[in-house]
Design a protein around this motif. Structure first.
Motif, PDB file in Angstrom:
ATOM      1  N   PRO A  32     -54.117 -48.871 -12.329  1.00 30.67           N
ATOM      2  CA  PRO A  32     -52.984 -48.490 -11.471  1.00 30.67           C
ATOM      3  C   PRO A  32     -51.619 -48.829 -12.033  1.00 30.67           C
ATOM      4  CG  PRO A  32     -53.928 -50.535 -10.685  1.00 30.67           C
ATOM      5  CD  PRO A  32     -54.760 -50.124 -11.880  1.00 30.67           C
ATOM      6  N   GLY A  33     -51.570 -49.456 -13.216  1.00 32.44           N
ATOM      7  CA  GLY A  33     -50.297 -49.916 -13.748  1.00 32.44           C
ATOM      8  C   GLY A  33     -50.018 -51.344 -13.333  1.00 32.44           C
ATOM      9  N   THR A  34     -48.869 -51.858 -13.677  1.00 30.63           N
ATOM     10  CA  THR A  34     -48.514 -53.236 -13.376  1.00 30.63           C
ATOM     11  C   THR A  34     -47.667 -53.310 -12.109  1.00 30.63           C
ATOM     12  OG1 THR A  34     -46.531 -53.138 -14.753  1.00 30.63           O
ATOM     13  CG2 THR A  34     -48.586 -53.806 -15.818  1.00 30.63           C
ATOM     14  N   VAL A  35     -47.532 -54.516 -11.585  1.00 30.68           N
ATOM     15  CA  VAL A  35     -46.717 -54.727 -10.395  1.00 30.68           C
ATOM     16  C   VAL A  35     -45.244 -54.424 -10.682  1.00 30.68           C
ATOM     17  CG1 VAL A  35     -45.900 -56.489  -8.791  1.00 30.68           C
ATOM     18  CG2 VAL A  35     -48.330 -56.351  -9.355  1.00 30.68           C
ATOM     19  N   GLU A  36     -44.762 -54.809 -11.866  1.00 32.79           N
ATOM     20  CA  GLU A  36     -43.369 -54.547 -12.209  1.00 32.79           C
ATOM     21  C   GLU A  36     -43.075 -53.051 -12.279  1.00 32.79           C
ATOM     22  OE1 GLU A  36     -42.422 -56.572 -15.779  1.00 32.79           O
ATOM     23  OE2 GLU A  36     -42.352 -58.569 -14.852  1.00 32.79           O
ATOM     24  N   GLN A  37     -44.080 -52.233 -12.591  1.00 30.76           N
ATOM     25  CA  GLN A  37     -43.894 -50.791 -12.692  1.00 30.76           C
ATOM     26  C   GLN A  37     -44.386 -50.069 -11.444  1.00 30.76           C
ATOM     27  OE1 GLN A  37     -42.378 -49.495 -15.348  1.00 30.76           O
ATOM     28  NE2 GLN A  37     -42.225 -51.465 -16.391  1.00 30.76           N
ATOM     29  N   LEU A  38     -44.474 -50.766 -10.321  1.00 39.16           N
ATOM     30  CA  LEU A  38     -45.036 -50.174  -9.114  1.00 39.16           C
ATOM     31  C   LEU A  38     -44.262 -48.937  -8.679  1.00 39.16           C
ATOM     32  CD1 LEU A  38     -47.231 -50.749  -6.845  1.00 39.16           C
ATOM     33  CD2 LEU A  38     -45.345 -51.738  -5.536  1.00 39.16           C
ATOM     34  N   ALA A  39     -42.942 -49.007  -8.665  1.00 34.20           N
ATOM     35  CA  ALA A  39     -42.096 -47.889  -8.231  1.00 34.20           C
ATOM     36  C   ALA A  39     -41.250 -47.385  -9.389  1.00 34.20           C
ATOM     37  CB  ALA A  39     -41.218 -48.308  -7.062  1.00 34.20           C
ATOM     38  N   ARG A  40     -41.820 -47.315 -10.573  1.00 34.86           N
ATOM     39  CA  ARG A  40     -41.064 -46.949 -11.766  1.00 34.86           C
ATOM     40  C   ARG A  40     -40.508 -45.528 -11.691  1.00 34.86           C
ATOM     41  NH1 ARG A  40     -46.432 -47.280 -12.791  1.00 34.86           N
ATOM     42  NH2 ARG A  40     -47.544 -45.397 -13.466  1.00 34.86           N
ATOM     43  N   GLU A  41     -41.223 -44.595 -11.053  1.00 32.70           N
ATOM     44  CA  GLU A  41     -40.760 -43.216 -10.996  1.00 32.70           C
ATOM     45  C   GLU A  41     -39.432 -43.098 -10.265  1.00 32.70           C
ATOM     46  OE1 GLU A  41     -45.105 -43.279 -11.583  1.00 32.70           O
ATOM     47  OE2 GLU A  41     -43.754 -44.186 -10.118  1.00 32.70           O
ATOM     48  N   VAL A  42     -39.211 -43.934  -9.252  1.00 32.06           N
ATOM     49  CA  VAL A  42     -37.970 -43.876  -8.483  1.00 32.06           C
ATOM     50  C   VAL A  42     -36.929 -44.821  -9.061  1.00 32.06           C
ATOM     51  CG1 VAL A  42     -36.922 -44.273  -6.220  1.00 32.06           C
ATOM     52  CG2 VAL A  42     -39.164 -43.185  -6.382  1.00 32.06           C
ATOM     53  N   GLN A  43     -37.279 -46.090  -9.215  1.00 34.22           N
ATOM     54  CA  GLN A  43     -36.301 -47.102  -9.583  1.00 34.22           C
ATOM     55  C   GLN A  43     -35.842 -47.001 -11.026  1.00 34.22           C
ATOM     56  OE1 GLN A  43     -38.365 -50.728  -8.557  1.00 34.22           O
ATOM     57  NE2 GLN A  43     -37.895 -50.550  -6.381  1.00 34.22           N
ATOM     58  N   LYS A  44     -36.721 -46.609 -11.944  1.00 36.14           N
ATOM     59  CA  LYS A  44     -36.363 -46.611 -13.360  1.00 36.14           C
ATOM     60  C   LYS A  44     -36.163 -45.227 -13.956  1.00 36.14           C
ATOM     61  CE  LYS A  44     -38.613 -51.028 -14.325  1.00 36.14           C
ATOM     62  NZ  LYS A  44     -39.524 -51.781 -15.224  1.00 36.14           N
ATOM     63  N   ASP A  45     -36.581 -44.182 -13.248  1.00 36.38           N
ATOM     64  CA  ASP A  45     -36.475 -42.851 -13.824  1.00 36.38           C
ATOM     65  C   ASP A  45     -35.481 -41.967 -13.075  1.00 36.38           C
ATOM     66  OD1 ASP A  45     -37.042 -40.873 -15.633  1.00 36.38           O
ATOM     67  OD2 ASP A  45     -38.734 -40.080 -14.501  1.00 36.38           O
ATOM     68  N   VAL A  46     -35.458 -42.029 -11.745  1.00 38.83           N
ATOM     69  CA  VAL A  46     -34.596 -41.138 -10.971  1.00 38.83           C
ATOM     70  C   VAL A  46     -33.278 -41.808 -10.601  1.00 38.83           C
ATOM     71  CG1 VAL A  46     -34.378 -39.832  -8.824  1.00 38.83           C
ATOM     72  CG2 VAL A  46     -36.535 -39.803 -10.071  1.00 38.83           C
ATOM     73  N   LEU A  47     -33.342 -42.986  -9.966  1.00 39.54           N
ATOM     74  CA  LEU A  47     -32.111 -43.650  -9.522  1.00 39.54           C
ATOM     75  C   LEU A  47     -31.302 -44.166 -10.710  1.00 39.54           C
ATOM     76  CD1 LEU A  47     -33.349 -45.599  -6.365  1.00 39.54           C
ATOM     77  CD2 LEU A  47     -32.399 -43.294  -6.535  1.00 39.54           C
ATOM     78  N   LEU A  48     -30.047 -44.498 -10.460  1.00 39.07           N
ATOM     79  CA  LEU A  48     -29.093 -44.809 -11.525  1.00 39.07           C
ATOM     80  C   LEU A  48     -29.001 -46.284 -11.866  1.00 39.07           C
ATOM     81  CD1 LEU A  48     -26.128 -42.495 -10.458  1.00 39.07           C
ATOM     82  CD2 LEU A  48     -28.118 -41.947 -11.864  1.00 39.07           C
ATOM     83  N   THR A  49     -29.884 -47.111 -11.309  1.00 38.01           N
ATOM     84  CA  THR A  49     -29.764 -48.557 -11.519  1.00 38.01           C
ATOM     85  C   THR A  49     -29.759 -48.921 -12.995  1.00 38.01           C
ATOM     86  OG1 THR A  49     -30.927 -48.901  -9.432  1.00 38.01           O
ATOM     87  CG2 THR A  49     -30.740 -50.782 -10.916  1.00 38.01           C
ATOM     88  N   ASN A  50     -30.619 -48.308 -13.783  1.00 36.44           N
ATOM     89  CA  ASN A  50     -30.730 -48.632 -15.203  1.00 36.44           C
ATOM     90  C   ASN A  50     -29.975 -47.653 -16.099  1.00 36.44           C
ATOM     91  OD1 ASN A  50     -32.488 -50.774 -14.587  1.00 36.44           O
ATOM     92  ND2 ASN A  50     -34.265 -49.432 -14.647  1.00 36.44           N
ATOM     93  N   HIS A  51     -29.168 -46.764 -15.508  1.00 35.54           N
ATOM     94  CA  HIS A  51     -28.507 -45.743 -16.314  1.00 35.54           C
ATOM     95  C   HIS A  51     -26.991 -45.751 -16.175  1.00 35.54           C
ATOM     96  CE1 HIS A  51     -32.430 -43.849 -17.138  1.00 35.54           C
ATOM     97  NE2 HIS A  51     -32.704 -44.062 -15.865  1.00 35.54           N
ATOM     98  N   THR A  52     -26.463 -46.140 -15.028  1.00 32.95           N
ATOM     99  CA  THR A  52     -25.025 -46.071 -14.830  1.00 32.95           C
ATOM    100  C   THR A  52     -24.313 -47.210 -15.549  1.00 32.95           C
ATOM    101  OG1 THR A  52     -23.297 -45.832 -13.154  1.00 32.95           O
ATOM    102  CG2 THR A  52     -25.037 -47.449 -12.724  1.00 32.95           C
ATOM    103  N   PHE A  53     -23.049 -47.000 -15.874  1.00 32.63           N
ATOM    104  CA  PHE A  53     -22.225 -47.995 -16.560  1.00 32.63           C
ATOM    105  C   PHE A  53     -20.771 -47.574 -16.389  1.00 32.63           C
ATOM    106  CE2 PHE A  53     -23.150 -44.649 -19.507  1.00 32.63           C
ATOM    107  CZ  PHE A  53     -21.968 -44.454 -20.207  1.00 32.63           C
ATOM    108  N   SER A  54     -19.869 -48.416 -16.831  1.00 27.75           N
ATOM    109  CA  SER A  54     -18.444 -48.108 -16.785  1.00 27.75           C
ATOM    110  C   SER A  54     -17.816 -48.495 -18.122  1.00 27.75           C
ATOM    111  CB  SER A  54     -17.759 -48.862 -15.637  1.00 27.75           C
ATOM    112  OG  SER A  54     -17.894 -50.266 -15.807  1.00 27.75           O
ATOM    113  N   GLY A  55     -16.653 -47.949 -18.392  1.00 25.16           N
ATOM    114  CA  GLY A  55     -15.988 -48.233 -19.656  1.00 25.16           C
ATOM    115  C   GLY A  55     -16.478 -47.316 -20.769  1.00 25.16           C
ATOM    116  N   MET A  56     -16.295 -47.774 -21.998  1.00 25.58           N
ATOM    117  CA  MET A  56     -16.664 -47.002 -23.178  1.00 25.58           C
ATOM    118  C   MET A  56     -17.672 -47.787 -24.008  1.00 25.58           C
ATOM    119  SD  MET A  56     -12.953 -45.467 -24.310  1.00 25.58           S
ATOM    120  CE  MET A  56     -13.715 -44.385 -25.517  1.00 25.58           C
TER     121      MET A  56
END
Length: 347
Positions: A32-56
């Motif tokens: 089934p995968g790991t506990v840390e990757q339980l909601a990876r499709e939403v939290q790490k792939d779709v939402l911007l938590t790991n993708h958004t940033f500011s500046g250059m």
């Protein structure tokens, strides 16, 4: 040892374990995968938590080898929150080993070392040495991946020098119940210092994965609830929803009889993949709107644009990044000539 093997009780236990194993194999369960990757499709792939940033930002990566993997990168940033102006990083990995280290212009050092003992067991060690007090970190982790379950033991800043055991210790287990349903739990024990008493917490979790949608839920002992829902709308379009609800003590506290307060937030996001770019957008219940566009303008050049607007706080942030990967024609030719299925490094 013969008397032990011929013991009736041992024989009954052995037959029971063998019967359970055969029934589990008959169900056709997968990992089934790991506990840390339980909601990876939403939290790490779709939402911007790991993708958004500011500046250059600018990332320059040089690849010296593909098998084994060996890279060196230089990262520059300006006006980016939480990122140093310059970071030097190096990476090495093969089928059983993965090492990564980086150092910034302030002298802060981070390192990771992962080793795969066999196809099921991976040990991970990460360390962070910082000049600021309280920012140094040591993490020791062991992940075991079975045919239909995953188990993990993790220790953060473990120590035996401060009048006993201190640190954070986490154990998790995730089991596939049916081909679509997985259940698990995570237990945490922490003790910040020898002068303080230990604290414990238990989190229960579930994951249901269908053909084109996935739903997860987590319930913590303190009353916090988290739920996610991911759906494949089209071949290139994914959407996800994350809801968080926490029950907090009232302003008067439990001793004063204050009623509990409910605090929650909901985020809705979508990801669309074009031929040479990826667009992500997100909006939450606090009125915050964000989007990220990743565009590959050349085989080795990627541009990223990010924007974030908070309507309630009347604040806006923008970010732009360029990533350049250099490998050389000889490396690409060798990669094509020696292309073959291989076990990836234990990231």
């Amino acid at each position: 040892m013969e008397w032990l093997l011929e013991n009736p009780l041992v024989a009954v236990l052995s037959d029971t374990v063998s019967s359970i194993s055969k029934r589990r194999e008959a169900l056709g369960l997968t990992n089934p995968g790991t506990v840390e990757q339980l909601a990876r499709e939403v939290q790490k792939d779709v939402l911007l938590t790991n993708h958004t940033f500011s500046g250059m930002r600018a990332d320059l990566t040089k690849s010296f080898s593909v098998s084994p993997l060996f890279q060196i990168s230089h990262s520059f940033s300006m006006g980016a929150q939480g990122l140093p102006p310059y970071t030097l990083a190096t990476l090495f990995g093969n089928s059983n080993l993965f090492m990564q280290g980086n150092i910034d212009n302030d002298g802060n050092l981070n390192g990771r070392f992962n080793y795969r003992w066999n196809s099921n067991l991976v040990s991970k060690l990460s360390a962070q040495v910082a000049h600021s007090p309280g920012q140094s970190l040591l993490s020791i982790e062991n992940d075991y991946t079975g045919q239909d379950f995953s188990a993990c033991l993790k220790a953060l800043n473990p120590s035996f020098l401060d009048r006993g055991i201190t640190g954070i210790f986490i154990g998790s287990y995730l089991q596939a119940i049916t081909p679509k349903l997985s259940l698990g739990l995570e237990m945490m024990w922490q003790r910040p210092s020898g002068a303080m008493g230990p604290e414990t917490a238990i989190t229960y979790m579930a994951r249901y994965a269908s053909k084109d949608w996935i739903m997860t839920g987590q319930l913590q002992g303190q009353g916090a609830l988290q739920a996610t829902y991911w759906r494949k709308i089209a071949d290139k379009l994914d959407a996800g929803v994350e809801c968080q609800l926490a029950l907090l003590g009232g302003s008067g506290g439990a001793m004063m009889g204050g009623p509990p307060r409910r605090e929650g937030a909901t985020s809705v996001g979508a990801k669309y993949e074009f031929r040479a770019s990826t667009f992500r957008a997100q909006i939450d219940s606090t009125g915050r709107l964000g989007c990220v566009l990743e565009k590959r303008v050349a085989p080795a050049v990627t541009l990223t644009f990010a924007g974030d607007m908070d309507h309630l706080k009347n604040q806006a942030k923008v970010g732009m990044a360029v990533s350049i990967e250099a490998g050389g024609e000889e490396l690409l030719e060798n990669q094509d000539a020696t292309a073959q299925p291989a076990v990836p490094p234990p990231f």
